[in-house]
Design a protein around this motif. Structure first.
Motif, PDB file in Angstrom:
ATOM      1  N   THR A 131     -18.318  -2.735 -55.928  1.00 36.35           N
ATOM      2  CA  THR A 131     -18.556  -1.302 -55.975  1.00 36.35           C
ATOM      3  C   THR A 131     -19.784  -1.049 -56.845  1.00 36.35           C
ATOM      4  O   THR A 131     -20.097  -1.876 -57.719  1.00 36.35           O
ATOM      5  CB  THR A 131     -17.320  -0.562 -56.545  1.00 36.35           C
ATOM      6  N   PRO A 132     -20.516   0.032 -56.644  1.00 37.19           N
ATOM      7  CA  PRO A 132     -21.678   0.303 -57.499  1.00 37.19           C
ATOM      8  C   PRO A 132     -21.276   0.481 -58.963  1.00 37.19           C
ATOM      9  O   PRO A 132     -20.328   1.214 -59.270  1.00 37.19           O
ATOM     10  CB  PRO A 132     -22.251   1.596 -56.920  1.00 37.19           C
ATOM     11  N   LEU A 133     -22.007  -0.191 -59.839  1.00 39.17           N
ATOM     12  CA  LEU A 133     -21.768  -0.109 -61.277  1.00 39.17           C
ATOM     13  C   LEU A 133     -23.093   0.185 -61.968  1.00 39.17           C
ATOM     14  O   LEU A 133     -24.137  -0.340 -61.571  1.00 39.17           O
ATOM     15  CB  LEU A 133     -21.190  -1.416 -61.814  1.00 39.17           C
ATOM     16  N   CYS A 134     -23.049   0.983 -63.010  1.00 36.20           N
ATOM     17  CA  CYS A 134     -24.281   1.299 -63.743  1.00 36.20           C
ATOM     18  C   CYS A 134     -23.944   1.693 -65.161  1.00 36.20           C
ATOM     19  O   CYS A 134     -22.782   1.877 -65.530  1.00 36.20           O
ATOM     20  CB  CYS A 134     -25.056   2.422 -63.044  1.00 36.20           C
ATOM     21  N   SER A 135     -24.986   1.844 -65.964  1.00 32.37           N
ATOM     22  CA  SER A 135     -24.821   2.300 -67.332  1.00 32.37           C
ATOM     23  C   SER A 135     -24.524   3.798 -67.337  1.00 32.37           C
ATOM     24  O   SER A 135     -25.092   4.557 -66.545  1.00 32.37           O
ATOM     25  CB  SER A 135     -26.111   2.026 -68.111  1.00 32.37           C
ATOM     26  N   PRO A 136     -23.650   4.268 -68.223  1.00 27.64           N
ATOM     27  CA  PRO A 136     -23.408   5.711 -68.310  1.00 27.64           C
ATOM     28  C   PRO A 136     -24.672   6.481 -68.690  1.00 27.64           C
ATOM     29  O   PRO A 136     -24.836   7.640 -68.302  1.00 27.64           O
ATOM     30  CB  PRO A 136     -22.325   5.834 -69.385  1.00 27.64           C
ATOM     31  N   ARG A 137     -25.591   5.828 -69.413  1.00 27.97           N
ATOM     32  CA  ARG A 137     -26.850   6.489 -69.758  1.00 27.97           C
ATOM     33  C   ARG A 137     -27.668   6.782 -68.515  1.00 27.97           C
ATOM     34  O   ARG A 137     -28.272   7.841 -68.387  1.00 27.97           O
ATOM     35  CB  ARG A 137     -27.661   5.618 -70.719  1.00 27.97           C
ATOM     36  N   LEU A 138     -27.696   5.813 -67.587  1.00 25.37           N
ATOM     37  CA  LEU A 138     -28.435   6.022 -66.355  1.00 25.37           C
ATOM     38  C   LEU A 138     -27.835   7.171 -65.558  1.00 25.37           C
ATOM     39  O   LEU A 138     -28.545   8.019 -65.019  1.00 25.37           O
ATOM     40  CB  LEU A 138     -28.441   4.729 -65.524  1.00 25.37           C
ATOM     41  N   ASN A 139     -26.511   7.228 -65.502  1.00 26.40           N
ATOM     42  CA  ASN A 139     -25.851   8.263 -64.703  1.00 26.40           C
ATOM     43  C   ASN A 139     -25.946   9.635 -65.356  1.00 26.40           C
ATOM     44  O   ASN A 139     -25.752  10.658 -64.693  1.00 26.40           O
ATOM     45  CB  ASN A 139     -24.377   7.897 -64.491  1.00 26.40           C
ATOM     46  N   ALA A 140     -26.256   9.657 -66.638  1.00 33.25           N
ATOM     47  CA  ALA A 140     -26.404  10.937 -67.334  1.00 33.25           C
ATOM     48  C   ALA A 140     -27.851  11.432 -67.314  1.00 33.25           C
ATOM     49  O   ALA A 140     -28.158  12.470 -67.909  1.00 33.25           O
ATOM     50  CB  ALA A 140     -25.932  10.804 -68.780  1.00 33.25           C
ATOM     51  N   GLY A 141     -28.726  10.701 -66.629  1.00 32.44           N
ATOM     52  CA  GLY A 141     -30.137  11.065 -66.576  1.00 32.44           C
ATOM     53  C   GLY A 141     -30.443  12.132 -65.549  1.00 32.44           C
ATOM     54  O   GLY A 141     -29.559  12.877 -65.087  1.00 32.44           O
ATOM     55  N   MET A 193     -31.011  -0.813 -66.268  1.00 27.46           N
ATOM     56  CA  MET A 193     -32.149  -1.176 -65.434  1.00 27.46           C
ATOM     57  C   MET A 193     -31.965  -0.794 -63.974  1.00 27.46           C
ATOM     58  O   MET A 193     -32.894  -0.918 -63.177  1.00 27.46           O
ATOM     59  CB  MET A 193     -32.404  -2.679 -65.560  1.00 27.46           C
ATOM     60  N   GLY A 194     -30.774  -0.358 -63.583  1.00 29.60           N
ATOM     61  CA  GLY A 194     -30.526   0.023 -62.202  1.00 29.60           C
ATOM     62  C   GLY A 194     -29.042   0.016 -61.909  1.00 29.60           C
ATOM     63  O   GLY A 194     -28.197   0.054 -62.817  1.00 29.60           O
ATOM     64  N   VAL A 195     -28.723  -0.055 -60.619  1.00 26.98           N
ATOM     65  CA  VAL A 195     -27.333  -0.023 -60.159  1.00 26.98           C
ATOM     66  C   VAL A 195     -27.035  -1.343 -59.465  1.00 26.98           C
ATOM     67  O   VAL A 195     -27.758  -1.757 -58.563  1.00 26.98           O
ATOM     68  CB  VAL A 195     -27.078   1.145 -59.184  1.00 26.98           C
ATOM     69  N   ALA A 226     -23.446   8.330 -52.127  1.00 29.64           N
ATOM     70  CA  ALA A 226     -24.214   7.147 -51.761  1.00 29.64           C
ATOM     71  C   ALA A 226     -25.686   7.479 -51.571  1.00 29.64           C
ATOM     72  O   ALA A 226     -26.564   6.661 -51.876  1.00 29.64           O
ATOM     73  CB  ALA A 226     -23.642   6.530 -50.488  1.00 29.64           C
ATOM     74  N   ALA A 227     -25.983   8.672 -51.092  1.00 30.84           N
ATOM     75  CA  ALA A 227     -27.374   9.077 -50.860  1.00 30.84           C
ATOM     76  C   ALA A 227     -28.172   9.116 -52.161  1.00 30.84           C
ATOM     77  O   ALA A 227     -29.394   8.918 -52.151  1.00 30.84           O
ATOM     78  CB  ALA A 227     -27.411  10.432 -50.160  1.00 30.84           C
ATOM     79  N   ASP A 228     -27.509   9.360 -53.276  1.00 31.92           N
ATOM     80  CA  ASP A 228     -28.217   9.430 -54.563  1.00 31.92           C
ATOM     81  C   ASP A 228     -28.768   8.079 -54.989  1.00 31.92           C
ATOM     82  O   ASP A 228     -29.671   8.007 -55.829  1.00 31.92           O
ATOM     83  CB  ASP A 228     -27.282   9.958 -55.651  1.00 31.92           C
ATOM     84  N   LEU A 229     -28.253   6.995 -54.418  1.00 27.16           N
ATOM     85  CA  LEU A 229     -28.704   5.660 -54.821  1.00 27.16           C
ATOM     86  C   LEU A 229     -30.146   5.382 -54.421  1.00 27.16           C
ATOM     87  O   LEU A 229     -30.781   4.490 -54.975  1.00 27.16           O
ATOM     88  CB  LEU A 229     -27.780   4.598 -54.211  1.00 27.16           C
ATOM     89  N   LYS A 230     -30.680   6.148 -53.451  1.00 27.94           N
ATOM     90  CA  LYS A 230     -32.072   5.929 -53.048  1.00 27.94           C
ATOM     91  C   LYS A 230     -33.049   6.270 -54.168  1.00 27.94           C
ATOM     92  O   LYS A 230     -34.228   5.887 -54.112  1.00 27.94           O
ATOM     93  CB  LYS A 230     -32.390   6.739 -51.796  1.00 27.94           C
ATOM     94  N   HIS A 231     -32.580   6.963 -55.189  1.00 27.03           N
ATOM     95  CA  HIS A 231     -33.440   7.324 -56.327  1.00 27.03           C
ATOM     96  C   HIS A 231     -33.374   6.283 -57.450  1.00 27.03           C
ATOM     97  O   HIS A 231     -34.006   6.474 -58.492  1.00 27.03           O
ATOM     98  CB  HIS A 231     -33.027   8.690 -56.888  1.00 27.03           C
ATOM     99  N   HIS A 232     -32.614   5.220 -57.246  1.00 23.49           N
ATOM    100  CA  HIS A 232     -32.403   4.249 -58.315  1.00 23.49           C
ATOM    101  C   HIS A 232     -32.758   2.836 -57.865  1.00 23.49           C
ATOM    102  O   HIS A 232     -32.766   2.526 -56.670  1.00 23.49           O
ATOM    103  CB  HIS A 232     -30.938   4.279 -58.776  1.00 23.49           C
TER     104      HIS A 232
END
Length: 330
Positions: free
Chosen positions: A180-190, A253-255, A197-203
């Motif tokens: 499943t997609p995993l990321c830093s909470p800092r990245l998701n708070a940006g 650094m990404g997702v 899923a469409a939001d992943l094209k920005h990362h």
């Protein structure tokens, strides 16, 4: 037909002389005369048809051929030393040789191992991590190929990432796997939070060395399951170990399309979050494998039972994980 290798003593003489850049120092280390070292190296050069040293007034200097030869030779001697040490360890009473896929050993096994050691303080446990304990996927092996070697390699018990199909061996399913997609909470708070899923094209997409069941990249399979087949997943960061990919994601650094079972400690601490619900199950999973004879040993059985008990308490277990793994002779 095996290649005709140079004499082992000549190879040892070259390695020592190249390390010291001195026949005299090499001779002292090997307990022979400098003339004997010189003779061995001359014979090696004749065997190879290449000069390995330049004999200068101020000492020795490696030729380009010698410089190219030395690292691989050192690696070979190190592997020989490891093989001898492993063989001796296997024959030592009270020693349990355990091997596991590298990311699993680092991210799941090592943080829990202290509990087994505390329960069995008199048992000497030798842990080895290896990428060879990952089965090839459909896209990595051709119809005429065959997997070489034993699924347990030289260990008493191993944890493999694969299909669980290892004929003739004791096999217990330890953990199911999903991503499943995993990321830093800092990245998701940006500025670009991940809500769909469409939001992943920005990362930046982070890739590791795991493929989907049919050999496709994991991100391609996940986007297809999310209803976005054809999404360009060719960009991003690529790592040859899942643990490196997870660490990159935790650093913002990404997702990464990661396995929660390997990211359990980071998810629990909040270093990583799963911003989306969609999880993609894999046919591959983690399996405990042992030779039928070794499987009957009390130390191997104790470690196997401990692994299964630890998996039952893992909050990141896959959704299809059985409550207790049933042993199978395949």
């Amino acid at each position: 037909m095996a290649q005709h290798l140079p004499p082992l003593n000549a190879l040892r003489a070259f390695e020592a002389a190249a390390r010291h850049l001195s026949f005299a120092a090499a001779a002292k280390e090997l307990h022979v005369t400098p003339a004997a070292v010189s003779h061995q190296i001359k014979g090696l050069e004749e065997h190879l048809g290449l000069r390995l040293f330049r004999r200068l007034k101020r000492g020795l200097e490696l030729t380009r051929a010698g410089e190219a030869f030395l690292p691989k030779l050192r690696e070979g001697f190190e592997r020989l030393g490891e093989a001898v040490a492993d063989l001796r360890a296997r024959n030592e009473p009270g020693t349990l040789a355990v091997s596991a896929a590298t990311s699993f050993a680092t991210r799941w096994l090592a943080p829990r191992l202290h509990r087994f050691v505390a329960a069995y303080p008199d048992l000497d446990v030798r842990i080895s991590a290896s990428t060879r304990l990952i089965d090839p996927t459909k896209g990595e092996i051709g119809p005429g190929d065959a997997q070489a070697g034993s699924p347990v390699e030289d260990a008493d018990i191993v944890v493999r990432f694969g299909t669980g199909d290892y004929p003739g061996f004791r096999v217990d399913k330890l953990l199911a796997a999903s991503v499943t997609p995993l990321c830093s909470p800092r990245l998701n708070a940006g500025e670009r939070p991940i809500r769909s899923a469409a939001d992943l094209k920005h990362h930046v997409l982070i890739h590791d060395n795991v493929s989907f069941d049919d050999g496709r990249p994991l991100w391609d399979a996940w986007f297809e399951a999310a209803g976005m087949a054809g999404m360009d997943t060719s960009h991003g960061l690529r790592f040859n170990h899942a643990m490196l990919a997870l660490e990159a994601a935790a650093e913002g650094m990404g997702v990464v399309l990661g396995m929660p079972v390997l990211a359990g400690s980071d998810l629990a601490s909040g270093r990583l979050i799963a911003p989306l619900v969609l999880s993609l199950p894999l046919k591959f999973g983690y399996y405990i494998v042992s030779d039928p004879d070794a499987a009957q040993r009390s130390d191997v059985a104790a470690f196997r039972d401990w692994l299964l008990a630890e998996s039952s308490r893992d909050p990141a277990r896959g959704p299809n994980q059985p409550g207790a793994a049933d042993p199978a002779m395949r």
